[in-house]
Write a protein that holds these residues in place. Structure first.
Motif, PDB file in Angstrom:
ATOM      1  N   UNK A  81       4.673  13.850 -35.443  1.00  0.00           N
ATOM      2  CA  UNK A  81       6.067  13.905 -35.638  1.00  0.00           C
ATOM      3  C   UNK A  81       7.309  13.545 -36.102  1.00  0.00           C
ATOM      4  N   UNK A  82       7.036  11.385 -35.983  1.00  0.00           N
ATOM      5  CA  UNK A  82       7.936  11.483 -36.968  1.00  0.00           C
ATOM      6  C   UNK A  82       7.487  10.330 -38.245  1.00  0.00           C
ATOM      7  N   UNK A  83       6.288  11.746 -38.803  1.00  0.00           N
ATOM      8  CA  UNK A  83       6.390  10.952 -40.110  1.00  0.00           C
ATOM      9  C   UNK A  83       7.377  12.250 -40.622  1.00  0.00           C
ATOM     10  N   UNK A  84       7.044  13.168 -40.070  1.00  0.00           N
ATOM     11  CA  UNK A  84       7.312  14.756 -40.651  1.00  0.00           C
ATOM     12  C   UNK A  84       9.003  14.802 -40.329  1.00  0.00           C
ATOM     13  N   UNK A  85       9.500  13.996 -39.172  1.00  0.00           N
ATOM     14  CA  UNK A  85      10.824  13.422 -39.297  1.00  0.00           C
ATOM     15  C   UNK A  85      11.542  12.641 -40.097  1.00  0.00           C
ATOM     16  N   UNK A  86      11.190  12.286 -40.442  1.00  0.00           N
ATOM     17  CA  UNK A  86      11.161  10.967 -41.819  1.00  0.00           C
ATOM     18  C   UNK A  86      11.431  12.179 -42.958  1.00  0.00           C
ATOM     19  N   UNK A  87      10.414  12.623 -43.324  1.00  0.00           N
ATOM     20  CA  UNK A  87      10.455  13.808 -44.447  1.00  0.00           C
ATOM     21  C   UNK A  87      11.066  14.575 -44.866  1.00  0.00           C
TER      22      UNK A  87
END
Length: 572
Positions: free
Chosen positions: A193-199
């Motif tokens: 979730x955090x990785x997709x948030x940054x994307x």
């Protein structure tokens, strides 16, 4: 310095107490206050500062819709529904849920073409029924997105474990002493979730390209599961051990309410309206096209699963991966685990894209702090809303199991779709043609009441009520269609054969809501009290200062270019 801070705090507190004393007056002024479509498209949008960048075409929208739905629920709900509700007839549950989703998507499409803003259902309801109904729907949409994203991200961990040959909880940390359902900490779910948030903070177009690639792979992967299931499975499993519908018609319909979770995501396409090159042509293709494609794939997927194993042997979690494993295809189980994980990532990407835009537009309306409405000038994305909801979703995904939230998510979704269908009828027959509102409001009230009565008759097994209330619904819809004039069709895309599709959508949404568990209704009641309390203590005062007094602090003054006009819903 301390004295100054104390004085400022005292002034702020006294002003807030004064605002609370004015709450009844402000509620009367704001609850039914609406904007016109032009104001929503232009004036309100200025509050985000920079505009979102228009880079998306119809093919992006189809990919976003398909990517947003594929993986959200079919890998999560098919196994439990087949095992506990529908049996081998789970594909019929998907057909029923798909029809309801298609009718709702038609309502969404007409609104999104007419009001192409990022607020989706929140904006449609605010311009039709007023601020409070829009806010109530918007809060439920955000709850639906946050909870479903958190739950689906935990399924990502389960399928990823299958891809590497481990057990379902091998990548989780059990905490003894926590309540069951909250005691398995899921750090991979938080990480994704955090990785997709940054994307998503970086760029919408690049995120769309990433989703496009993953969706193509995902559709091919679905094809592998369907073909393998049909070739390796046996038609005997569809009728053994207890027939096609072991739980009866009731089980099929109860299952339809559960698998509706799988159709969450197509409404995300409507929130892309400010980032589309040609909204009036691209949105109908993107929204309804994605629902058609996904409905077909879901039915085939669930049919293939029930051919692979008898329904009473289908596992509840990671159903497809474990089904291949039990058939002796260990290698296929690993491939399914990897493919399902990728599909879940694609669906999370689209859902998190949509939830940030909902919150951004709610912030423009001053119902939450304006800070959440800001669009970053370089990336053209709602940066603050994306970061805030990403962190909130990750915190829930850390410890909350799917079973805790799935009914609540379905209830919030069905309620919002019910409101949108009502709003479409009201807008089409009252606002656009200036008909007196009384007849339309009476029709909507009678239709909702008869839908509830029919649904309760089914739930309580009062069979005499089914033909009675079903007949009443048909008669009042036919009378409304015949007696209430509608002189012209909208110039842009519109739902055909109105009011029948919207009326059917209202009925199906009500019916599916009544099949959900009592606990979900109780949780929804608590949630409703909390969001109403927030509106009374914060939202109504914030919007009153911004709209009624012109104190639009931190944004564009709505009265700077022209006097804002309001449209109040007339009750008579």
């Amino acid at each position: 310095m301390a004295a100054i801070q104390t004085a400022l705090s005292s002034i702020f507190f006294s002003k807030y107490l004064h605002s609370l004393s004015q709450t009844p007056h402000r509620l009367r002024k704001r609850m039914l206050a609406t904007w016109t479509s032009d104001q929503e498209l232009n004036q309100v949008r200025l509050r985000s500062g920079a505009d979102m960048k228009r880079k998306l075409g119809w093919y992006d929208l189809v990919a976003l819709g398909v990517g947003g739905m594929l993986g959200v629920g079919v890998f999560v709900t098919t196994g439990p529904v087949a095992l506990h509700h529908s049996g081998p007839s789970v594909f019929i549950s998907y057909i029923i849920a798909g029809i309801s989703a298609l009718l709702s998507s038609m309502c969404y499409t007409e609104f999104s073409v007419e009001i192409p803003v990022a607020g989706g259902a929140f904006s449609y309801l605010r311009v039709t029924f007023g601020e409070f109904v829009g806010y109530f729907a918007g809060a439920n949409i955000l709850m639906e997105y946050v909870l479903s994203n958190a739950a689906v991200s935990r399924s990502f961990t389960e399928y990823l474990s299958c891809a590497f040959g481990g057990n379902l909880n091998s990548w989780r940390v059990e905490v003894h002493g926590f309540t069951k359902g909250f005691n398995m900490l899921d750090f991979p779910a938080v990480a994704i979730i955090l990785l997709l948030t940054l994307c998503l903070c970086y760029s919408t177009k690049e995120s769309s390209i990433l989703n496009f690639v993953m969706t193509i792979f995902h559709v091919v992967f679905f094809g592998f599961i369907i073909i393998a299931g049909f070739l390796k499975g046996s038609a005997k499993n569809l009728v053994n051990p207890d027939g096609l519908a072991p739980f009866g018609v009731k089980g099929i319909l109860d299952g339809a309410a559960q698998v509706y979770f799988s159709y969450i995501g197509y409404d995300s396409v409507s929130t892309m309206a400010e980032e589309i090159n040609n909204p009036s042509k691209s949105l109908p293709v993107g929204i309804m096209g994605s629902v058609f494609i996904v409905s077909g794939l879901y039915c085939l997927m669930s049919f293939a699963l029930c051919m692979m194993l008898p329904y009473n042997q289908i596992p509840e979690k990671a159903s497809f991966a474990i089904a291949f494993q039990r058939m002796g295809w260990k290698w296929a189980s690993n491939i399914v685990g990897a493919g399902a994980s990728l599909g879940i990532v694609a669906s999370l990407l689209v859902a998190m894209l949509g939830q940030a835009r909902y919150l951004c537009v709610i912030g423009r309306a001053r119902l939450v702090p304006l800070w959440l409405a800001k669009v970053h000038p370089s990336t053209g994305t709602p940066l603050n809303a994306t970061l805030f909801l990403g962190a909130f979703t990750a915190s829930i995904a850390l410890f909350t199991e799917l079973e805790i939230v799935v009914d609540m998510v379905n209830l919030c979704t069905l309620l919002v779709f019910y409101l949108v269908a009502n709003a479409l009828i009201y807008r089409r027959y009252v606002i656009t043609v200036n008909n007196p509102p009384f007849h339309t409001l009476l029709f909507l009230s009678l239709l909702s009441c008869s839908s509830i009565a029919f649904s309760l008759s089914w739930k309580l097994k009062q069979w005499w009520g089914l033909p009675l209330f079903g007949g009443i619904m048909i008669i009042i819809t036919a009378c409304f269609h015949y007696f209430v004039p509608y002189p012209n069709q909208p110039s842009k895309w519109s739902v055909p054969f109105m009011p029948w599709p919207a009326a059917m959508s209202i009925f199906l949404n009500v019916f599916l809501m009544t099949t959900l568990k009592k606990l979900s209704l109780q949780r929804f009641g608590v949630w409703s009290c909390l969001i109403i309390l927030f509106y009374v203590l914060y939202g109504v005062h914030s919007t009153y200062r911004a709209e009624e007094t012109g104190m639009d602090v931190g944004g564009v003054n709505p009265n700077s270019s022209a006097q804002q006009t309001k449209l109040d819903i007339q009750l008579l």
